[in-house]
Design an enzyme around this catalytic site. Structure first.
Site, PDB file in Angstrom:
ATOM      1  N   THR A  20      19.910 -44.296 -20.471  1.00 40.53           N
ATOM      2  CA  THR A  20      19.459 -45.478 -21.200  1.00 40.53           C
ATOM      3  C   THR A  20      18.573 -46.307 -20.275  1.00 40.53           C
ATOM      4  OG1 THR A  20      20.149 -47.598 -22.174  1.00 40.53           O
ATOM      5  CG2 THR A  20      21.656 -46.617 -20.591  1.00 40.53           C
ATOM      6  N   GLY A  21      17.642 -47.033 -20.856  1.00 35.47           N
ATOM      7  CA  GLY A  21      16.745 -47.861 -20.046  1.00 35.47           C
ATOM      8  C   GLY A  21      15.343 -47.817 -20.613  1.00 35.47           C
ATOM      9  N   HIS A  22      14.338 -48.085 -19.777  1.00 34.71           N
ATOM     10  CA  HIS A  22      12.965 -48.071 -20.256  1.00 34.71           C
ATOM     11  C   HIS A  22      12.482 -46.625 -20.346  1.00 34.71           C
ATOM     12  CE1 HIS A  22       8.494 -49.054 -19.909  1.00 34.71           C
ATOM     13  NE2 HIS A  22       8.893 -49.435 -21.093  1.00 34.71           N
ATOM     14  N   GLY A  23      12.225 -46.186 -21.577  1.00 38.25           N
ATOM     15  CA  GLY A  23      11.958 -44.779 -21.843  1.00 38.25           C
ATOM     16  C   GLY A  23      10.815 -44.179 -21.051  1.00 38.25           C
ATOM     17  N   THR A  49      19.579 -48.076 -25.924  1.00 36.81           N
ATOM     18  CA  THR A  49      19.984 -46.760 -26.396  1.00 36.81           C
ATOM     19  C   THR A  49      21.500 -46.577 -26.281  1.00 36.81           C
ATOM     20  OG1 THR A  49      17.895 -45.968 -25.556  1.00 36.81           O
ATOM     21  CG2 THR A  49      19.635 -44.332 -25.759  1.00 36.81           C
ATOM     22  N   GLY A  63      10.068 -42.200 -27.168  1.00 37.27           N
ATOM     23  CA  GLY A  63      10.442 -42.405 -25.771  1.00 37.27           C
ATOM     24  C   GLY A  63      11.205 -41.228 -25.190  1.00 37.27           C
ATOM     25  N   ASP A  64      12.056 -41.537 -24.232  1.00 37.28           N
ATOM     26  CA  ASP A  64      12.769 -40.486 -23.495  1.00 37.28           C
ATOM     27  C   ASP A  64      13.881 -39.821 -24.296  1.00 37.28           C
ATOM     28  OD1 ASP A  64      15.670 -41.797 -22.271  1.00 37.28           O
ATOM     29  OD2 ASP A  64      14.179 -43.131 -23.124  1.00 37.28           O
TER      30      ASP A  64
END
Length: 309
Positions: A218-221, A167, A197-198
């Site tokens: 940012t990262g795993h949603g 992201t 996602g997030d």
């Protein structure tokens, strides 16, 4: 201390051959957004400028260069929020739009809603005169190669996701002390069709409040959503923690509670800022007091003077 802008190009593991492009991309975005602020633009103008440039850069997982879903198609999410009135706008699962972040801003400014999704977002875009682009124009060879690779039965797309820039996002404080955030993404590799996602979720993908500051994540949603990472960090800042300490507390909590890795850019209303991450790398850049700051690995912090144009 003001104005200031901080930009990220996604947390994860960036292959060496792509890391140079991601660093130069976030630096260019920070410079351009800073020029907007120096020219009297608002923090919202600045974060949208930064993220638009990153969406247009095929090195990042947003706009052109987005990862593909399980069907080999692009579906993108984006969010903007401003801290003066807590106004926000988001889009999710949009397909034929070159710059979802600009559409998210239109949702904020031209509707009474906070988020529009899929076909409804497309209809709104058409009504606003936003040009549709061919889906193919958003797909890169790199994204298609990784999509095919991850169709294999033994592939782990979440792990492999870390090989692609994540992201993108930005936070800023303008000369008036107003904060804003913007976040945009193509999502996670080989996701189910319709997965959101997030990123477009207030409090997860980003949050902005003049009372405390602004964060873009940012990262795993799915992990970020579980801990509402952006709002969690601002909670710590409301308790008196600095932007840097609060960012670290949020990331440590996400790692220990749900085993999630990620990164954030954070500012407070006074212009103190942080770029922090628990992943291997995160391309980031900040501009303040005519100095550009940037880095990629933990502990890395380079600076260069921004020449007056």
């Amino acid at each position: 201390m003001l104005p200031v802008v901080v930009v990220h190009g996604g947390a994860g593991h960036i292959p060496k051959e792509r890391s140079e492009r991601s660093t130069s991309g976030v630096c260019a975005a920070a410079r351009s957004a800073y020029a907007v602020l120096k020219g009297g633009g608002s923090s919202m103008d600045a974060v949208v400028e930064a993220v638009t440039l990153l969406e247009n850069n095929p090195s990042f997982n947003a706009g052109c260069g987005s990862v593909l879903n399980v069907k080999g198609e692009v579906e993108m999410d984006a969010l903007v929020m401003e801290g003066k009135t807590l106004s926000s706008g988001a889009v999710s699962a949009v397909r034929n739009i070159a710059n979802p972040i600009q559409l998210a801003r239109l949702v904020m400014e031209k509707t009474s809603h906070a988020c529009l999704t899929a076909e409804g977002a497309s209809q709104f875009a058409r009504s606003m005169g936003v040009p549709e682009v061919p889906l193919e124009s958003l797909i890169t060879d790199y994204s298609r190669m990784r999509w095919k690779k991850n169709l294999a039965p033994d592939a782990n797309p979440v792990e492999c996701q870390m090989g692609k820039m994540g992201t993108v996002g930005a936070v800023a404080v303008d000369a008036d002390g107003n904060v804003a955030c913007a976040t945009s993404t193509g999502g996670i590799l080989n996701k189910m069709e319709g997965r959101v996602g997030d990123t477009p979720c207030i409090g997860s993908g980003g949050y902005a409040d003049n009372m405390s500051g602004a964060v873009s994540t940012t990262g795993h949603g799915e992990a970020i959503m579980k801990v509402t990472l952006a709002r969690h960090i601002l909670f710590h800042m409301e308790q008196g923690e600095s932007a840097e300490a609060a960012s670290d507390l949020g990331l440590v909590h996400m790692k220990s509670r749900v085993r999630g890795l990620g990164g954030v850019v954070t500012v407070d209303p006074q212009g103190n800022w942080a770029a922090r991450f628990s992943s291997q790398q995160m391309a980031w850049a900040a501009a303040q007091k005519d100095v550009l700051h940037y880095g990629l690995y933990t502990g890395e912090h380079f600076t260069q003077i921004i020449d007056a144009q």
